[in-house]
Design a protein around this motif. Sequence first.
Motif, PDB file in Angstrom:
ATOM      1  N   GLY A  85      48.387  40.237  48.062  1.00  0.00           N
ATOM      2  CA  GLY A  85      47.986  39.928  46.721  1.00  0.00           C
ATOM      3  C   GLY A  85      47.417  38.325  47.226  1.00  0.00           C
ATOM      4  O   GLY A  85      46.454  38.671  46.947  1.00  0.00           O
ATOM      5  N   LEU A  86      47.474  37.609  47.789  1.00  0.00           N
ATOM      6  CA  LEU A  86      47.479  36.552  48.124  1.00  0.00           C
ATOM      7  C   LEU A  86      45.622  36.296  48.988  1.00  0.00           C
ATOM      8  O   LEU A  86      44.921  35.422  48.670  1.00  0.00           O
ATOM      9  N   PRO A 127      39.366  43.404  42.020  1.00  0.00           N
ATOM     10  CA  PRO A 127      39.969  44.575  41.220  1.00  0.00           C
ATOM     11  C   PRO A 127      40.988  45.647  42.369  1.00  0.00           C
ATOM     12  O   PRO A 127      41.640  46.027  42.005  1.00  0.00           O
ATOM     13  N   GLN A 128      40.566  45.152  43.437  1.00  0.00           N
ATOM     14  CA  GLN A 128      41.891  45.239  44.444  1.00  0.00           C
ATOM     15  C   GLN A 128      43.336  44.350  44.287  1.00  0.00           C
ATOM     16  O   GLN A 128      44.570  45.101  44.061  1.00  0.00           O
ATOM     17  N   THR A 155      49.477  45.544  40.648  1.00  0.00           N
ATOM     18  CA  THR A 155      50.762  47.254  39.204  1.00  0.00           C
ATOM     19  C   THR A 155      51.714  47.430  39.925  1.00  0.00           C
ATOM     20  O   THR A 155      52.262  47.586  39.122  1.00  0.00           O
ATOM     21  N   GLU A 156      51.434  47.776  41.557  1.00  0.00           N
ATOM     22  CA  GLU A 156      52.412  48.348  41.871  1.00  0.00           C
ATOM     23  C   GLU A 156      53.509  47.057  42.172  1.00  0.00           C
ATOM     24  O   GLU A 156      54.595  47.767  41.948  1.00  0.00           O
ATOM     25  N   ILE A 157      53.418  46.167  42.099  1.00  0.00           N
ATOM     26  CA  ILE A 157      54.438  45.067  42.120  1.00  0.00           C
ATOM     27  C   ILE A 157      54.737  44.963  40.814  1.00  0.00           C
ATOM     28  O   ILE A 157      56.303  44.436  40.232  1.00  0.00           O
ATOM     29  N   ILE A 178      40.790  32.865  38.531  1.00  0.00           N
ATOM     30  CA  ILE A 178      40.040  33.913  39.141  1.00  0.00           C
ATOM     31  C   ILE A 178      39.093  33.841  37.975  1.00  0.00           C
ATOM     32  O   ILE A 178      37.211  34.310  37.980  1.00  0.00           O
ATOM     33  N   GLN A 179      39.194  34.947  36.972  1.00  0.00           N
ATOM     34  CA  GLN A 179      38.312  35.512  35.874  1.00  0.00           C
ATOM     35  C   GLN A 179      38.360  34.091  34.933  1.00  0.00           C
ATOM     36  O   GLN A 179      37.296  34.980  33.832  1.00  0.00           O
TER      37      GLN A 179
END
Length: 912
Positions: free
Chosen positions: A678-679, A688-689, A695-697, A720-721
Amino acid sequence: MTDASLTSFLFTDIEGSSLKWLNHRAAMHGALANHDRILRAAITAHEGEVFKTAGDAFLAVFRRPSDAVNAAIAAQRALTANDWSSVAGLKVRMAVHCGTAEKRDGDYFGPALNRCARLLTLAHGGQVLTTSASAELLAAEREVKEPLRLIGNHPLDDPQQPVSIHQVLIAGLPQDFPPLRTPETRPTNLPGHLTQLIGRAAELQAVRDLLANHRLVTLTGPGGVGKTRLAVEAGLELLPRFAHGTWIVELAPLSDAALVMSTVGTALRLDLSGNRTPRDILISHLQSQDILIVLDNCEHVIDAVAELIEAILGSAPRVRILASSQELIGLPGEQVLRVPPLEVPDAASPAAEAARSSAVKLFMERVNATDPTFNVDDKATAVVSAICRRLDGIPLAIEMAAARAPMLGLDPLLQGLDARFRILTGGKRTALPRQRTLHAALDWSHALLSDNDRVVFRRLGAFAGGFTLKAATAVAGGTELQDFEVIDCLADLVARSLVAADTTPSGTRYRLLETMRAYALEKLGEVAETDTTAARHTLHYCSKLEKCLDDLNTLPTTDWREIYLSELDNVRTALEWSFGRSGDVESGIALAANALFLFDALNLFVEAQKWLAHAKSRLSPSTPPALKARLHAATAIALTHGGYNPSDEAVEALQQAAALCRELQESVWLAFVLAHLGLVRANRRETPQLEIVLTEISKMKDLANAQAWYNLLLGKLRFIQGDPSQGRKSYQAAVKLASDLGRFSIRDFAEMSLGVDLVLAGDYAKAAQLLRTVRERIQQSPFVDMRRLLGASGFLSRALAEIGEHKEAREMMRQAVSIALRIGTVRVFSDLFVAVIALAGQYEDAARLAGWADASFIKSRNFGMSSEVPRPLRARVGLILQEKLPAPEIERLLAEGAQLSEVEACELATAE
């Protein structure tokens, strides 16, 4: 630097101060403060300098003897005028002597100081004594109004050359005192010393204080640490206090405990003939004696010594006993002073500071005694310091090494210490056989151990840097010794000073001095147990580190550090054996993977990667799949350098590691892999990635650390968004969760990440405030995370530059560059450094650094750095340069900068 010249010394101390502290402890604090003020004022007024204090003793130096004597006169008058009734009176004795002394690093050395100290022991409170050498100079100077009185000739440090002693007759003060407390009036068999006792002032004072109030004092410590030397020096100093003298009884030569009584009687010069037993003769003689008996080297006849002491103390009320022993006597009322090794300088100590340490002082004095022309500069002082560290500050070993230095040279001597028991030979010819080599001294201690104690002692040599009781039972036990037997043996070894016990916040840790460990390993080899013991040692630390990651996910940071970080040296030792000729490769692979977090917490990034690469090269088809998964996960995490390396290679490694962990249900490892993935995704601005990772975490509800990481990464995503408000909330949630759990490393990283994103969002003032706070907290941590300190310092410099605080910004940048060079992440932060230079108005240097940063970025892409990694700071710098410099000039400077090396670029960035 040293300087030898004729110098005048004034030494003082308070008569009977130990008893005053015992009877008037509260009042003595104020009294001593007044005493110190009076003495300092008198010394300063007569152009003297106090170069050392020890307890209530003052050691001062003067250019002329008349200044020293006049200072003493002024001090005695001021002391007499003061009210000391709160401590039942206070009298100070003083001694003045002139002679040649050597000044080295603010201290003085040489026989003149020893003679002045001996002279002081002869004086009574209120009395000022001086030697004939000083008296002759005083007569020539004619600047002391008070007359001198010759009061006799007495030996000071040489019985064959008596010295004339004079008393200064101070008008208006008492001039008649009892006879001098000369050693010749007290019977003794104590040997004199030709060398100065170095580094034992505190221990010597402690012996004096203990014997003032207790009848049995035992000096204990490992062989060669200087117990005998300290005991003899204490006996000489205390000689005037005992009407029937001080006597030493050397027990080391005895092989039959039944001879202890007669040996003591012989040392006291008693006639042991006749019908009575030596015990009866001895006890009868001592009943009326005011005497100090020094019983030296008691450990091998300890039971007989204990019986003797009990009989003496029960029948002779004025006898006091000072014993030296590697094992305690074990009687009621026994006072114990553990004699530590000498102070050794740290590896980072400057030469001047290192030269002041007692170990280095001892080495240099003994070297100069052998070869007065042997000079030591700053570079050589560093080598001497290393020698003293390798020898654990043990005086016997240091003296032996110093005797070899003129012949071998310092560097060969240091290198030869790997074979320390062969190189350290040739003690004094008059020394006991066991003191003529370091090996013989340790043989003596080893021979006194029981069979089980010897087994445990040699097996403890497997440990490096200390161990716990649990580790000791696991490694030293084996099949033939039960845990309780190992514990009993360990207690014996601690009592005999062969093993040290240290109290830590997490409990007691035990350790062997390196010299003791080298000897234990030698014994381990002699019985062919090296590999079997190393295997048990490795198995224990494999088992311990198996829980390392789980504990990192469940324990507060401080608890985790206390459990694991102290085991670094043992883990290194286990890794070296595992990958060695006789080792267990599978254990090595497990250790390398699990030790990642230990190396990481200590900023040993390069070492972690070395062991992981070594482990990866030893994988085979027979390696268990779970072990392979953990190794791939650890390698991938290490590759990201804490998230600062967002390369394609890192992304690929993390994705493969995550797949393996999912397949084998390694959920804790998977959480750490996803956090670092994630970092990397966040640093590449791959939203997106990053959302897929989040989601998994988010589904890992049972892992508290995973939830803290989820909020931290969510904060990055929101920034970022373009939603800094929601980003702050997510970061704050991460900080609260991590704080509640005691996971301070995650807390600090979350706050630092918020500060970084505030910089990137343009909120510079708030970012600077937050980053300054976080940076200070990281710096004050017992184990500083260098990567997080780099991030906080680097982005703080950028924030400060944006708000016009250029001086502080440059200082922060200098610190950031230094850290980046140390841990190998200069390329990652190159655009940050360029921006700070540009904002400071150094446009040409900024352009050169921009050229270097661009070239660096191209090189990094060749090593796997994605071309998609955004460079917002580089774009900002480009706009500044286009506004301030002509386009051709920019091109020229960019090309010039592209030729810079990394070190040259860092020097340019940090130049004043």
